[in-house]
Design a protein around this motif. Structure first.
Motif, PDB file in Angstrom:
ATOM      1  N   PRO A  74      14.340  30.021 -22.643  1.00 47.70           N
ATOM      2  CA  PRO A  74      13.843  31.398 -22.724  1.00 47.70           C
ATOM      3  C   PRO A  74      12.310  31.424 -22.849  1.00 47.70           C
ATOM      4  CG  PRO A  74      15.691  31.085 -24.205  1.00 47.70           C
ATOM      5  CD  PRO A  74      15.327  29.732 -23.679  1.00 47.70           C
ATOM      6  N   LEU A  75      11.707  32.418 -22.232  1.00 42.04           N
ATOM      7  CA  LEU A  75      10.258  32.649 -22.218  1.00 42.04           C
ATOM      8  C   LEU A  75       9.482  31.617 -21.414  1.00 42.04           C
ATOM      9  CD1 LEU A  75       9.603  33.893 -25.859  1.00 42.04           C
ATOM     10  CD2 LEU A  75      10.038  35.238 -23.801  1.00 42.04           C
ATOM     11  N   GLU A  76      10.179  30.746 -20.679  1.00 46.83           N
ATOM     12  CA  GLU A  76       9.514  29.789 -19.794  1.00 46.83           C
ATOM     13  C   GLU A  76       9.962  30.034 -18.361  1.00 46.83           C
ATOM     14  OE1 GLU A  76       9.577  25.687 -20.874  1.00 46.83           O
ATOM     15  OE2 GLU A  76       8.945  26.105 -22.922  1.00 46.83           O
ATOM     16  N   ARG A  77       9.000  30.002 -17.467  1.00 41.80           N
ATOM     17  CA  ARG A  77       9.245  30.284 -16.042  1.00 41.80           C
ATOM     18  C   ARG A  77      10.139  29.198 -15.421  1.00 41.80           C
ATOM     19  NH1 ARG A  77       6.084  33.626 -13.199  1.00 41.80           N
ATOM     20  NH2 ARG A  77       4.527  33.498 -14.825  1.00 41.80           N
ATOM     21  N   PHE A  78      11.097  29.652 -14.607  1.00 45.86           N
ATOM     22  CA  PHE A  78      11.935  28.727 -13.847  1.00 45.86           C
ATOM     23  C   PHE A  78      12.215  29.323 -12.471  1.00 45.86           C
ATOM     24  CE2 PHE A  78      14.990  31.476 -15.931  1.00 45.86           C
ATOM     25  CZ  PHE A  78      15.955  31.698 -14.969  1.00 45.86           C
ATOM     26  N   ALA A  79      12.557  28.484 -11.510  1.00 45.38           N
ATOM     27  CA  ALA A  79      12.815  28.929 -10.140  1.00 45.38           C
ATOM     28  C   ALA A  79      14.305  29.195  -9.951  1.00 45.38           C
ATOM     29  CB  ALA A  79      12.351  27.883  -9.148  1.00 45.38           C
ATOM     30  N   PHE A  80      14.600  30.337  -9.323  1.00 47.26           N
ATOM     31  CA  PHE A  80      15.964  30.691  -8.939  1.00 47.26           C
ATOM     32  C   PHE A  80      15.966  30.744  -7.417  1.00 47.26           C
ATOM     33  CE2 PHE A  80      19.477  33.479  -7.946  1.00 47.26           C
ATOM     34  CZ  PHE A  80      20.443  33.130  -8.872  1.00 47.26           C
ATOM     35  N   GLU A  81      16.846  29.962  -6.788  1.00 51.58           N
ATOM     36  CA  GLU A  81      16.850  29.867  -5.322  1.00 51.58           C
ATOM     37  C   GLU A  81      18.225  30.126  -4.733  1.00 51.58           C
ATOM     38  OE1 GLU A  81      13.282  26.628  -4.554  1.00 51.58           O
ATOM     39  OE2 GLU A  81      15.324  26.131  -3.971  1.00 51.58           O
ATOM     40  N   VAL A  82      18.206  30.776  -3.580  1.00 51.68           N
ATOM     41  CA  VAL A  82      19.412  30.993  -2.789  1.00 51.68           C
ATOM     42  C   VAL A  82      19.094  30.491  -1.389  1.00 51.68           C
ATOM     43  CG1 VAL A  82      21.011  32.690  -1.855  1.00 51.68           C
ATOM     44  CG2 VAL A  82      20.077  32.995  -4.162  1.00 51.68           C
ATOM     45  N   LYS A  83      19.843  29.481  -0.951  1.00 51.89           N
ATOM     46  CA  LYS A  83      19.595  28.868   0.358  1.00 51.89           C
ATOM     47  C   LYS A  83      20.805  29.104   1.255  1.00 51.89           C
ATOM     48  CE  LYS A  83      17.780  26.059   3.429  1.00 51.89           C
ATOM     49  NZ  LYS A  83      16.842  26.554   4.377  1.00 51.89           N
ATOM     50  N   PRO A  84      20.664  30.018   2.246  1.00 58.90           N
ATOM     51  CA  PRO A  84      21.763  30.199   3.210  1.00 58.90           C
ATOM     52  C   PRO A  84      21.958  28.910   4.013  1.00 58.90           C
ATOM     53  CG  PRO A  84      20.158  31.989   3.348  1.00 58.90           C
ATOM     54  CD  PRO A  84      19.557  30.928   2.492  1.00 58.90           C
ATOM     55  N   GLN A  85      23.192  28.543   4.250  1.00 56.97           N
ATOM     56  CA  GLN A  85      23.516  27.340   5.001  1.00 56.97           C
ATOM     57  C   GLN A  85      23.767  27.710   6.464  1.00 56.97           C
ATOM     58  OE1 GLN A  85      23.595  24.230   3.060  1.00 56.97           O
ATOM     59  NE2 GLN A  85      22.601  25.788   1.808  1.00 56.97           N
ATOM     60  N   SER A  91      21.771  37.116   9.195  1.00 60.35           N
ATOM     61  CA  SER A  91      22.166  38.489   8.896  1.00 60.35           C
ATOM     62  C   SER A  91      21.743  38.959   7.504  1.00 60.35           C
ATOM     63  CB  SER A  91      23.679  38.642   9.049  1.00 60.35           C
ATOM     64  OG  SER A  91      24.338  37.780   8.161  1.00 60.35           O
ATOM     65  N   VAL A  92      21.112  38.086   6.697  1.00 62.05           N
ATOM     66  CA  VAL A  92      20.712  38.463   5.340  1.00 62.05           C
ATOM     67  C   VAL A  92      19.392  39.219   5.383  1.00 62.05           C
ATOM     68  CG1 VAL A  92      20.070  37.619   3.055  1.00 62.05           C
ATOM     69  CG2 VAL A  92      21.925  36.527   4.301  1.00 62.05           C
ATOM     70  N   GLY A  93      19.387  40.396   4.755  1.00 58.54           N
ATOM     71  CA  GLY A  93      18.172  41.195   4.712  1.00 58.54           C
ATOM     72  C   GLY A  93      17.474  41.145   3.375  1.00 58.54           C
ATOM     73  N   GLU A  94      18.232  41.199   2.289  1.00 56.68           N
ATOM     74  CA  GLU A  94      17.632  41.258   0.958  1.00 56.68           C
ATOM     75  C   GLU A  94      18.511  40.522  -0.040  1.00 56.68           C
ATOM     76  OE1 GLU A  94      15.670  44.847  -1.398  1.00 56.68           O
ATOM     77  OE2 GLU A  94      17.851  45.046  -1.313  1.00 56.68           O
ATOM     78  N   VAL A  95      17.852  39.820  -0.965  1.00 60.75           N
ATOM     79  CA  VAL A  95      18.552  39.120  -2.040  1.00 60.75           C
ATOM     80  C   VAL A  95      17.874  39.496  -3.352  1.00 60.75           C
ATOM     81  CG1 VAL A  95      19.236  36.890  -2.987  1.00 60.75           C
ATOM     82  CG2 VAL A  95      19.164  37.213  -0.503  1.00 60.75           C
ATOM     83  N   ARG A  96      18.685  39.928  -4.311  1.00 63.97           N
ATOM     84  CA  ARG A  96      18.187  40.289  -5.646  1.00 63.97           C
ATOM     85  C   ARG A  96      19.044  39.609  -6.695  1.00 63.97           C
ATOM     86  NH1 ARG A  96      15.435  45.659  -6.088  1.00 63.97           N
ATOM     87  NH2 ARG A  96      15.036  46.346  -3.979  1.00 63.97           N
ATOM     88  N   VAL A  97      18.467  39.431  -7.881  1.00 64.76           N
ATOM     89  CA  VAL A  97      19.236  38.903  -8.995  1.00 64.76           C
ATOM     90  C   VAL A  97      18.886  39.701 -10.247  1.00 64.76           C
ATOM     91  CG1 VAL A  97      17.573  37.076  -9.617  1.00 64.76           C
ATOM     92  CG2 VAL A  97      19.999  36.801 -10.195  1.00 64.76           C
ATOM     93  N   LEU A 116      11.346  32.712   2.096  1.00 64.25           N
ATOM     94  CA  LEU A 116      10.354  31.714   2.479  1.00 64.25           C
ATOM     95  C   LEU A 116      10.513  31.371   3.959  1.00 64.25           C
ATOM     96  CD1 LEU A 116      10.688  29.411  -0.661  1.00 64.25           C
ATOM     97  CD2 LEU A 116       9.136  31.338  -0.307  1.00 64.25           C
ATOM     98  N   ALA A 117       9.581  30.591   4.484  1.00 71.39           N
ATOM     99  CA  ALA A 117       9.583  30.237   5.910  1.00 71.39           C
ATOM    100  C   ALA A 117      10.864  29.517   6.332  1.00 71.39           C
ATOM    101  CB  ALA A 117       8.363  29.386   6.233  1.00 71.39           C
ATOM    102  N   ASP A 118      11.481  28.741   5.416  1.00 78.30           N
ATOM    103  CA  ASP A 118      12.702  28.007   5.760  1.00 78.30           C
ATOM    104  C   ASP A 118      13.971  28.816   5.497  1.00 78.30           C
ATOM    105  OD1 ASP A 118      12.794  27.983   3.013  1.00 78.30           O
ATOM    106  OD2 ASP A 118      13.119  25.818   2.829  1.00 78.30           O
ATOM    107  N   ASP A 119      13.829  30.144   5.299  1.00 75.26           N
ATOM    108  CA  ASP A 119      14.923  31.080   5.029  1.00 75.26           C
ATOM    109  C   ASP A 119      15.544  30.925   3.648  1.00 75.26           C
ATOM    110  OD1 ASP A 119      14.817  32.701   7.289  1.00 75.26           O
ATOM    111  OD2 ASP A 119      15.967  31.256   8.465  1.00 75.26           O
TER     112      ASP A 119
END
Length: 163
Positions: A74-85, A91-97, A116-119
């Motif tokens: 908690p209170l420390e930055r971390f990366a959350f990633e979703v990588k379409p295979q 067909s993905v337009g928007e991703v939220r969490v 990102l550039a690699d989708d």
């Protein structure tokens, strides 16, 4: 009298600007809920989002690898990633969490993931500390696409002590 009106108006404007500045401008546009019905996606039984991540299959879209670091503090930055295979990214337009704790008000913790550039869709996240020492969270992932909207609920725990 004229000076008093200008002073009051100036203070009011400064107050509004200070409030908006403190709200983090990058977050102002993503607090609004997404529109339309969502189809909830069932998680695989062995899904563990932390570390290597979890591979989630959405029938209409394809597979998505969802990851976050092995250690989330908690209170420390971390990366959350979703990588379409494969072709799922087309067909993905928007991703939220949106992060929530069941039966606990932890405020608004909603983020739009950047494409990102690699989708890959990615965002840096900071979660608040629970004052009752709870560590159980749910990441409500919303994927909007040409095939509709999908909701993936990903339970995980934060780490209260440093490694």
């Amino acid at each position: 009298m004229k000076q008093a009106k200008w002073l009051v108006a100036s203070l009011l404007i400064l107050g509004v600007l200070s409030y908006l500045w403190g709200r983090a401008p990058s977050k102002l546009s993503i607090d609004s809920p997404t529109q339309g019905a969502l189809t909830e996606v069932e998680l695989p039984a062995d899904c563990e989002v932390k570390g290597e991540g979890c591979l989630v299959s959405i029938d209409e879209l394809g597979e998505f690898r969802i990851t976050m670091p092995e250690t989330v503090i908690p209170l420390e930055r971390f990366a959350f990633e979703v990588k379409p295979q494969d072709e799922a990214a087309r067909s993905v337009g928007e991703v939220r969490v949106d992060f929530e704790m069941v039966d606990m008000d932890m405020g608004v913790n909603a983020y739009r993931l950047e494409r990102l550039a690699d989708d890959t869709f990615r965002q840096d996240i900071i979660l608040p500390v629970c004052t009752t020492s709870r560590t159980d969270w749910i990441a409500n992932l919303t994927i909007r696409s040409t095939e509709g909207g999908f909701l993936v609920r990903l339970p995980f725990h934060v780490d209260r002590s440093r490694p």
